[in-house]
Scaffold this motif. Structure first.
Motif, PDB file in Angstrom:
ATOM      1  N   UNK A  26      53.097  45.648  46.008  1.00 18.61           N
ATOM      2  CA  UNK A  26      52.945  44.969  44.714  1.00 18.61           C
ATOM      3  C   UNK A  26      51.480  44.630  44.459  1.00 18.61           C
ATOM      4  N   UNK A  27      50.797  44.121  45.481  1.00 16.42           N
ATOM      5  CA  UNK A  27      49.375  43.785  45.328  1.00 16.42           C
ATOM      6  C   UNK A  27      48.575  45.042  45.019  1.00 16.42           C
ATOM      7  N   UNK A  28      48.835  46.126  45.768  1.00 15.87           N
ATOM      8  CA  UNK A  28      48.122  47.383  45.531  1.00 15.87           C
ATOM      9  C   UNK A  28      48.391  47.883  44.112  1.00 15.87           C
ATOM     10  N   UNK A  29      49.657  47.911  43.729  1.00 15.23           N
ATOM     11  CA  UNK A  29      50.038  48.413  42.411  1.00 15.23           C
ATOM     12  C   UNK A  29      49.390  47.608  41.292  1.00 15.23           C
ATOM     13  N   UNK A  30      49.509  46.288  41.362  1.00 21.35           N
ATOM     14  CA  UNK A  30      48.981  45.442  40.296  1.00 21.35           C
ATOM     15  C   UNK A  30      47.458  45.523  40.205  1.00 21.35           C
ATOM     16  N   UNK A  31      46.805  45.621  41.357  1.00 23.26           N
ATOM     17  CA  UNK A  31      45.347  45.701  41.361  1.00 23.26           C
ATOM     18  C   UNK A  31      44.879  47.034  40.802  1.00 23.26           C
ATOM     19  N   UNK A  34      45.103  46.956  37.133  1.00 18.07           N
ATOM     20  CA  UNK A  34      44.024  46.164  36.530  1.00 18.07           C
ATOM     21  C   UNK A  34      42.696  46.915  36.521  1.00 18.07           C
ATOM     22  N   UNK A  35      42.589  47.944  37.388  1.00 17.50           N
ATOM     23  CA  UNK A  35      41.378  48.766  37.439  1.00 17.50           C
ATOM     24  C   UNK A  35      41.485  49.991  36.529  1.00 17.50           C
ATOM     25  N   UNK A 163      42.024  44.186  48.624  1.00 15.23           N
ATOM     26  CA  UNK A 163      40.991  44.605  47.671  1.00 15.23           C
ATOM     27  C   UNK A 163      39.776  45.171  48.397  1.00 15.23           C
ATOM     28  N   UNK A 164      39.373  44.531  49.479  1.00 20.23           N
ATOM     29  CA  UNK A 164      38.159  44.941  50.190  1.00 20.23           C
ATOM     30  C   UNK A 164      38.321  46.263  50.919  1.00 20.23           C
ATOM     31  N   UNK A 165      39.459  46.465  51.585  1.00 23.53           N
ATOM     32  CA  UNK A 165      39.612  47.625  52.465  1.00 23.53           C
ATOM     33  C   UNK A 165      40.410  48.781  51.855  1.00 23.53           C
ATOM     34  N   UNK A 166      41.105  48.510  50.734  1.00 22.40           N
ATOM     35  CA  UNK A 166      41.856  49.585  50.088  1.00 22.40           C
ATOM     36  C   UNK A 166      41.277  49.893  48.701  1.00 22.40           C
ATOM     37  N   UNK A 167      41.309  48.909  47.817  1.00 27.08           N
ATOM     38  CA  UNK A 167      40.943  49.160  46.419  1.00 27.08           C
ATOM     39  C   UNK A 167      39.470  49.548  46.272  1.00 27.08           C
ATOM     40  N   UNK A 168      38.589  48.728  46.810  1.00 25.94           N
ATOM     41  CA  UNK A 168      37.153  48.957  46.621  1.00 25.94           C
ATOM     42  C   UNK A 168      36.690  50.290  47.218  1.00 25.94           C
TER      43      UNK A 168
END
Length: 202
Positions: A26-31, A34-35, A163-168
């Motif tokens: 859910x965190x990955x999907x929502x983030x 948002x990007x 956010x730091x290790x996956x999204x960014x």
């Protein structure tokens, strides 16, 4: 077979693993949304499962996957694959791990599939892998290219680390900023030797 109480305890632990993994997804999907990225396909994160009574190894969610693209470029996407058990495909992993990667297709829209699941560890002479530090580029026979890295699942215990290790780093990879991605993951990404049982690297 375990006792009735033991079976129930194991089942409850399995359910907890699924619930915690859902929170991560859910965190990955929502983030990602948002990007400016959109998930491909439906809301499902599983395929390759079976409900047949003869194939119990495929009853459990041995891996989960989510892939995202931008509207302007459906042939390039960002994906996250969580592998709990790769033994059905010859990988005897000792820990659950994430494969985080950028997937590029030469002709078709990017979709969920085996490319992201197998990236970085498939052993086939016609599927070359090139390593650049902890980043791996896997080129599949259909022309699909996956640039990926591995993370141990237990380090992703809060939204900041996701956010730091996956999204960014994935967005850096998507934008072609390989050095930035490598710098971000250098201390946390793991190599296949840390994932597999000793002597079982495929």
């Amino acid at each position: 077979m375990a006792t009735g109480n033991g079976i129930k305890e194991i089942y409850d632990m399995m359910k907890t693993v699924c619930q915690e993994t859902s929170k991560l997804m859910i965190v990955i999907n929502d983030t990602m949304e948002s990007e400016g990225f959109l998930a491909v396909g439906d809301s499902g994160v599983m395929f390759g499962k079976s409900s047949h009574y003869r194939y119990p190894d495929y009853w459990l969610p041995y891996f989960l996957q989510r892939v995202f693209t931008k509207e302007k470029n459906s042939k390039k996407g960002i994906g996250v694959n969580i592998t709990f058990d790769g033994s059905n495909d010859g990988l005897e992993n000792k820990i659950p791990f994430l494969t985080c990667g950028v997937v590029e297709s030469p002709k078709d829209k990017v979709a969920k599939g085996n490319g992201l699941y197998l990236a970085g560890w498939i052993d086939h002479q016609e599927v070359p892998k090139e390593f650049d530090g902890k980043l791996c580029t896997t080129t599949f026979t259909d022309g699909v290219i996956v640039k990926s890295y591995f993370l141990p699942i237990d380090i992703l215990n809060n939204q900041e680390k996701v956010h730091k290790y996956i999204i960014k780093p994935l967005i850096s990879l998507y934008e072609g900023q390989l050095d930035d991605a490598k710098n971000i993951i250098s201390d946390v990404a793991i190599e296949m030797e840390e994932i597999v049982e000793q002597g079982t690297l495929v």
